[in-house]
Design a protein around this motif. Structure first.
Motif, PDB file in Angstrom:
ATOM      1  N   ALA A  86       0.815  -1.215   0.000  1.00  0.00           N
ATOM      2  CA  ALA A  86       0.000   0.000   0.000  1.00  0.00           C
ATOM      3  C   ALA A  86       0.851   1.267   0.000  1.00  0.00           C
ATOM      4  O   ALA A  86       0.306   2.375  -0.057  1.00  0.00           O
ATOM      5  N   GLU A  87       2.180   1.115   0.063  1.00  0.00           N
ATOM      6  CA  GLU A  87       3.066   2.272   0.086  1.00  0.00           C
ATOM      7  C   GLU A  87       3.174   2.911  -1.299  1.00  0.00           C
ATOM      8  O   GLU A  87       2.971   2.268  -2.329  1.00  0.00           O
ATOM      9  N   ASP A  88       3.531   4.198  -1.303  1.00  0.00           N
ATOM     10  CA  ASP A  88       3.590   4.958  -2.555  1.00  0.00           C
ATOM     11  C   ASP A  88       4.647   4.421  -3.513  1.00  0.00           C
ATOM     12  O   ASP A  88       4.450   4.433  -4.733  1.00  0.00           O
ATOM     13  N   TYR A  89       5.790   3.942  -2.953  1.00  0.00           N
ATOM     14  CA  TYR A  89       6.862   3.494  -3.854  1.00  0.00           C
ATOM     15  C   TYR A  89       6.462   2.238  -4.619  1.00  0.00           C
ATOM     16  O   TYR A  89       6.904   2.026  -5.752  1.00  0.00           O
ATOM     17  N   VAL A  90       5.621   1.392  -4.022  1.00  0.00           N
ATOM     18  CA  VAL A  90       5.138   0.216  -4.746  1.00  0.00           C
ATOM     19  C   VAL A  90       4.130   0.623  -5.811  1.00  0.00           C
ATOM     20  O   VAL A  90       4.164   0.123  -6.942  1.00  0.00           O
ATOM     21  N   LEU A  91       3.230   1.546  -5.461  1.00  0.00           N
ATOM     22  CA  LEU A  91       2.243   2.024  -6.438  1.00  0.00           C
ATOM     23  C   LEU A  91       2.934   2.736  -7.600  1.00  0.00           C
ATOM     24  O   LEU A  91       2.538   2.581  -8.765  1.00  0.00           O
ATOM     25  N   THR A  92       3.988   3.483  -7.302  1.00  0.00           N
ATOM     26  CA  THR A  92       4.734   4.175  -8.358  1.00  0.00           C
ATOM     27  C   THR A  92       5.431   3.177  -9.272  1.00  0.00           C
ATOM     28  O   THR A  92       5.445   3.334 -10.498  1.00  0.00           O
ATOM     29  N   ALA A  93       6.027   2.139  -8.667  1.00  0.00           N
ATOM     30  CA  ALA A  93       6.700   1.120  -9.476  1.00  0.00           C
ATOM     31  C   ALA A  93       5.716   0.413 -10.400  1.00  0.00           C
ATOM     32  O   ALA A  93       6.038   0.126 -11.571  1.00  0.00           O
ATOM     33  N   ARG A  94       4.521   0.151  -9.917  1.00  0.00           N
ATOM     34  CA  ARG A  94       3.517  -0.487 -10.767  1.00  0.00           C
ATOM     35  C   ARG A  94       3.051   0.465 -11.864  1.00  0.00           C
ATOM     36  O   ARG A  94       2.812   0.049 -13.004  1.00  0.00           O
TER      37      ARG A  94
END
Length: 329
Positions: free
Chosen positions: A223-231
């Protein structure tokens, strides 16, 4: 640099405190190891001259005529020289010899089993957390139930089913008694074969905790921003899972692994008793039963040094992996 020096100073103080407690706590226990030793010698039919009591007190480091502070200073001096005294349980064997013959068994069995439990638990936790809500999540309740099962009960079940009923593995001992211990294929194969059931007990009872902890951290990391950004960048799912989500989710498990080392010997006491395994856990229980101060102190010191060294290594590693921990240093 200040961060690393501060950590090193903290662990040195912790080591001194542990060594001090290690000296005083056994001496607060009821009973006298000299009396136990003389009683054991009398049971063997050996005539013990009462005048020999003084010699045994000096030999075992429990001189009642010497002030406690002098005994403490002598104890510290002996530790520096690597002299842990004479074991009452295995009289007249030196404590260092007792530990040298039993510690490798515990390290090989419980240490390797703990590492396997951590690796399996973290790996499964990463995949279960990444695929949350799927059938993989059904693994979590089953493994957590196994984690709640007492060590000795699970060990007895495995002995009854895999050892007694099916006859797949030996019930007791660390190796075939007809073999001579040594670095040869027959002995190593026998030791590995006898260690399967004790190791399986540790792995099965431990893997659930690591799986659940890593799974929950993976869910939070996703749910962190860095994971959402990577996706959003269109990176491959495998890369996002390993290099973004899992890389941060497993950080608490690194610290947990160091802490779990403190339970290696503690957990091995029950396991080694059930399987009659010749490890240091059995020696610790034997030392407590015989008021063997010297052996108890040496085993506790080994545990303390191992745990403190592991935690120090993790703290230093954290400073490299996550520079935020050095803030204020």
């Amino acid at each position: 640099m200040r961060y690393y020096l501060r950590k090193l100073a903290f662990y040195l103080v912790a080591l001194w405190a542990a060594v001090t407690l290690n000296f005083f706590i056994p001496r607060m226990m009821p009973g006298d190891p000299v009396d136990i030793l003389m009683a054991k010698l009398q049971q063997r039919g050996s005539g013990v001259d009462p005048s020999a009591r003084r010699a045994y007190e000096l030999l075992l480091g429990t001189d009642s005529d010497e002030p406690l502070f002098r005994q403490y200073l002598s104890y510290l001096g002996n530790l520096v020289r690597g002299d842990f005294g004479i074991s009452v349980s295995d009289f007249p064997t030196p404590v260092s010899t007792v530990i040298a013959t039993s510690l490798p068994w515990t390290v090989a069995l419980v240490g390797i089993a703990t590492v396997l439990a951590v690796l399996f638990g973290i790996t499964l936790g990463v995949f279960v957390g990444w695929r949350r809500g799927t059938w993989l999540d059904s693994l979590v309740p089953a493994t957590t139930v196994l984690s709640a099962v007492p060590y000795f009960w699970l060990a007895l079940i495995l002995v009854a089913v895999l050892g007694s009923a099916l006859g797949w593995f030996p019930l007791l001992g660390g190796y075939d008694v007809v073999l001579t211990p040594g670095w040869n294929a027959d002995f190593l194969g026998s030791a590995l074969y006898h260690g399967v059931l004790p190791a399986l007990t540790i792995v099965v009872s431990s893997v659930g905790g690591w799986l659940l902890g890593t799974r929950n951290m993976m869910v939070s990391a996703m749910a962190e921003d860095y994971v959402l950004t990577a996706r959003a960048k269109g990176l491959r799912e495998g890369r996002v899972m390993i290099w973004y989500a899992a890389r941060n989710a497993v950080l608490p498990s690194v610290a947990g692994f160091a802490i779990s080392l403190g339970f290696v010997v503690a957990g091995s006491i029950v396991t080694e008793q059930v399987f009659a395994y010749p490890g240091i856990g059995s020696k610790l229980l034997q030392a407590v039963q015989n008021n063997d101060y010297a052996l108890m102190q040496a085993i506790f010191l080994v545990i303390t040094v191992a745990v403190l060294a592991a935690n120090l290594a993790v703290d230093l590693l954290y400073g490299i992996i996550d520079p935020r921990t050095r803030t204020g240093g």
